[in-house]
Design an enzyme around this catalytic site. Sequence first.
Site, PDB file in Angstrom:
ATOM      1  N   LYS A 177       0.864  -1.187   0.000  1.00 12.58           N
ATOM      2  CA  LYS A 177       0.000   0.000   0.000  1.00 12.58           C
ATOM      3  C   LYS A 177       0.900   1.238   0.000  1.00 12.58           C
ATOM      4  CE  LYS A 177      -1.743   2.921   2.692  1.00 12.58           C
ATOM      5  NZ  LYS A 177      -1.672   4.162   1.902  1.00 12.58           N
ATOM      6  N   GLU A 252      10.162   1.380  10.401  1.00 11.07           N
ATOM      7  CA  GLU A 252      11.187   2.392  10.076  1.00 11.07           C
ATOM      8  C   GLU A 252      10.507   3.739  10.266  1.00 11.07           C
ATOM      9  OE1 GLU A 252      14.288   1.837   9.255  1.00 11.07           O
ATOM     10  OE2 GLU A 252      14.156  -0.330   8.999  1.00 11.07           O
ATOM     11  N   CYS A 286      13.995  10.904   6.449  1.00 12.42           N
ATOM     12  CA  CYS A 286      13.899  10.449   7.857  1.00 12.42           C
ATOM     13  C   CYS A 286      15.198  10.675   8.614  1.00 12.42           C
ATOM     14  CB  CYS A 286      13.516   8.975   7.892  1.00 12.42           C
ATOM     15  SG  CYS A 286      14.532   7.978   6.797  1.00 12.42           S
ATOM     16  N   GLU A 385      10.529  16.251  14.886  1.00 12.64           N
ATOM     17  CA  GLU A 385      10.836  16.100  13.461  1.00 12.64           C
ATOM     18  C   GLU A 385      10.012  17.101  12.659  1.00 12.64           C
ATOM     19  OE1 GLU A 385       9.407  12.504  11.455  1.00 12.64           O
ATOM     20  OE2 GLU A 385      11.361  12.339  10.500  1.00 12.64           O
TER      21      GLU A 385
HETATM   22  P1  NAD Z   1       2.681   8.576   7.709  1.00 11.89           P
HETATM   23  O1  NAD Z   1       2.944   7.830   8.965  1.00 11.89           O
HETATM   24  O2  NAD Z   1       1.696   9.673   7.726  1.00 11.89           O
HETATM   25  O3  NAD Z   1       2.185   7.573   6.556  1.00 11.89           O
HETATM   26  C1  NAD Z   1       2.952   6.472   6.137  1.00 11.89           C
HETATM   27  C2  NAD Z   1       2.040   5.435   5.510  1.00 11.89           C
HETATM   28  O4  NAD Z   1       1.165   4.944   6.505  1.00 11.89           O
HETATM   29  C3  NAD Z   1       1.162   5.951   4.385  1.00 11.89           C
HETATM   30  O5  NAD Z   1       1.083   4.971   3.366  1.00 11.89           O
HETATM   31  C4  NAD Z   1      -0.200   6.119   5.063  1.00 11.89           C
HETATM   32  O6  NAD Z   1      -1.274   5.990   4.177  1.00 11.89           O
HETATM   33  C5  NAD Z   1      -0.178   4.952   6.041  1.00 11.89           C
HETATM   34  N1  NAD Z   1      -1.070   5.070   7.199  1.00 11.89           N
HETATM   35  C6  NAD Z   1      -1.524   6.199   7.808  1.00 11.89           C
HETATM   36  N2  NAD Z   1      -2.328   5.880   8.845  1.00 11.89           N
HETATM   37  C7  NAD Z   1      -2.376   4.532   8.904  1.00 11.89           C
HETATM   38  C8  NAD Z   1      -3.030   3.601   9.767  1.00 11.89           C
HETATM   39  N3  NAD Z   1      -3.808   3.987  10.776  1.00 11.89           N
HETATM   40  N4  NAD Z   1      -2.841   2.277   9.540  1.00 11.89           N
HETATM   41  C9  NAD Z   1      -2.057   1.855   8.539  1.00 11.89           C
HETATM   42  N5  NAD Z   1      -1.421   2.694   7.675  1.00 11.89           N
HETATM   43  C10 NAD Z   1      -1.580   4.009   7.864  1.00 11.89           C
HETATM   44  O7  NAD Z   1       4.103   9.070   7.208  1.00 11.89           O
HETATM   45  P2  NAD Z   1       4.431   9.987   5.937  1.00 11.89           P
HETATM   46  O8  NAD Z   1       3.999  11.380   6.239  1.00 11.89           O
HETATM   47  O9  NAD Z   1       3.912   9.309   4.708  1.00 11.89           O
HETATM   48  O10 NAD Z   1       6.020   9.899   5.907  1.00 11.89           O
HETATM   49  C11 NAD Z   1       6.849  10.701   6.667  1.00 11.89           C
HETATM   50  C12 NAD Z   1       7.377   9.944   7.865  1.00 11.89           C
HETATM   51  O11 NAD Z   1       8.032   8.737   7.451  1.00 11.89           O
HETATM   52  C13 NAD Z   1       8.426  10.729   8.615  1.00 11.89           C
HETATM   53  O12 NAD Z   1       8.211  10.642  10.002  1.00 11.89           O
HETATM   54  C14 NAD Z   1       9.728  10.047   8.235  1.00 11.89           C
HETATM   55  O13 NAD Z   1      10.758  10.221   9.161  1.00 11.89           O
HETATM   56  C15 NAD Z   1       9.301   8.629   8.092  1.00 11.89           C
HETATM   57  N6  NAD Z   1      10.236   7.865   7.249  1.00 11.89           N
HETATM   58  C16 NAD Z   1      11.094   6.981   7.848  1.00 11.89           C
HETATM   59  C17 NAD Z   1      12.022   6.282   7.082  1.00 11.89           C
HETATM   60  C18 NAD Z   1      12.991   5.304   7.727  1.00 11.89           C
HETATM   61  O14 NAD Z   1      13.647   4.571   7.002  1.00 11.89           O
HETATM   62  N7  NAD Z   1      13.120   5.272   9.041  1.00 11.89           N
HETATM   63  C19 NAD Z   1      12.071   6.479   5.700  1.00 11.89           C
HETATM   64  C20 NAD Z   1      11.179   7.386   5.121  1.00 11.89           C
HETATM   65  C21 NAD Z   1      10.261   8.079   5.910  1.00 11.89           C
END
Ligand code: NAD
Length: 491
Positions: A177, A252, A286, A385
Amino acid sequence: MTNKLYINGQWVGSKSNRTIKVVNPATEVVFDEVAAGNAEDIDAAVKAARKAFDKGPWPRMTGTERATILRKIAMLINQRLQQLAAIETRDNGKPLPESQWDIEDTAGTFEYYASLAEDLDESCEEIIHLPEQRFSSCAIKEPVGVAGAIIPWNYPMLMAAWKVAPALAAGCCMVLKPSEATPLTALALAEIAHEAGLPAGVLNVVTGLGNDAGQALSEHPGVDKLAFTGSVPTGSKIMQQAARDIKNISLELGGKSPFVVFADSDIDKAVEWIMFGIFWNQGQVCSATSRVLVEKSLYAALLKRLVEETQKITIGAGDKEGVLLGPLVNKMQYDKVLDAIKKGVEQGAKIATGGQRPVGFEKGYFIEPTIFTDMSEDSWIWNEEIFGPVVCIKSFETEEEAIHLANDSRFGLAAAVMSKDKERTERVARLLRAGIVWINCSQPTFCEAPWGGYKQSGIGRELGQWGLNNYLETKQITRFDADEPWGWYIK
Ligand code: NAD
């Protein structure tokens, strides 16, 4: 195919018939739409993956056979590199050279895991030496089963590859997804996998909202393994959602990564790595270098150079030549980052440069590259962040103070240290509480090396052999080899 879901090797409409608009963040113009998959679509996708895993050829093939298809996927991605990079830039906003880099890395990730799939044929059985001669034992590796992968929007295709390539290499079948903010290249990956001959049901792609399709995937009892990349609050929800049936999860999550610069550092090199660390991908990384700690005697000179160089950055649409900083991914992220900047000012920090929407930009989610100084250690911008082109810079006097400030965070994804003194950098690298530590650089990432965080930055590691292990179970097989009875009952 962008308004269809890829389930069981076919392109199908969503059960809800609803769609999600896809917006170009540089122009704010809607240029596409994708299906809003829901719980019913996720159920169909998980069932297809389950059938492919329980009855299909994929988990039963040798690693070498699976590697042939993974290599074909890599080749097709490389063939479509320019087209995929253009999609990524239009969808996410990042400068085109960065998108090209991401797509090359995506292909490289599939190539790399093809090699590890081949190695599995050799290494999947390990003999265990037992003290009791009448028994022989071995440990074998098997695919975990059906994997669910939920990914963010900052590296749309690359984040998909970090999960899809090792899961397929291991022999898992899966449901991906993508983020609702950047769904297009995940759909392109499904097209490519289909063309490469991946059997039906092995990879299913369902676009949709997080609290709908995402939640349904993390709660689905047919999913054995859930791999998530995204924010800490969503990671926490995912853990709760996956807890009911004790899913194997890897997370992650976010970061607030420090970069410690000692006074003997070369100022040019320090400035370049800091800028790359925080302005690359508009700071939506991230592991972004969002907290810079500089030894006091170098602080003023480094800050001056950093401000001068930052003011030279060309801002613009990602498809314009020479642009280094594109728009943020969407209106929500743009508002969040402007809000964070406002909070910083309200709490007394000073803006050395940036902090605004750039002059002359009527449309698009652009924010100037921003440097904060004089923030307190308990301020919001120093601790949370921001996920945008905003860096906080602070001075320190001793090595102990630098390490204390660097480690004083609920995050522990990445950190960096710079000095000409090798002994010092090696010592400090070991004292920094983070899953990734860079010495004399910041951000370079290799698919051979483990990636993941300490503390609230996550659980588990992606990439390298560690990434493959996420999708493998270890089974003990122990055999009684003696002719005589065991001796507990029959003597
Ligand atoms: P997010 O948590 O808002 O969303 C990530 C994914 O989760 C999306 O596909 C979203 O649709 C889904 N999602 C949202 N609510 C959900 C739920 N209740 N159940 C299941 N899935 C759900 O994050 P974002 O804004 O898309 O990305 C930014 C974040 O990702 C930042 O905090 C960043 O640091 C982190 N990130 C971490 C890494 C790593 O390797 N550690 C890499 C890239 C991004």
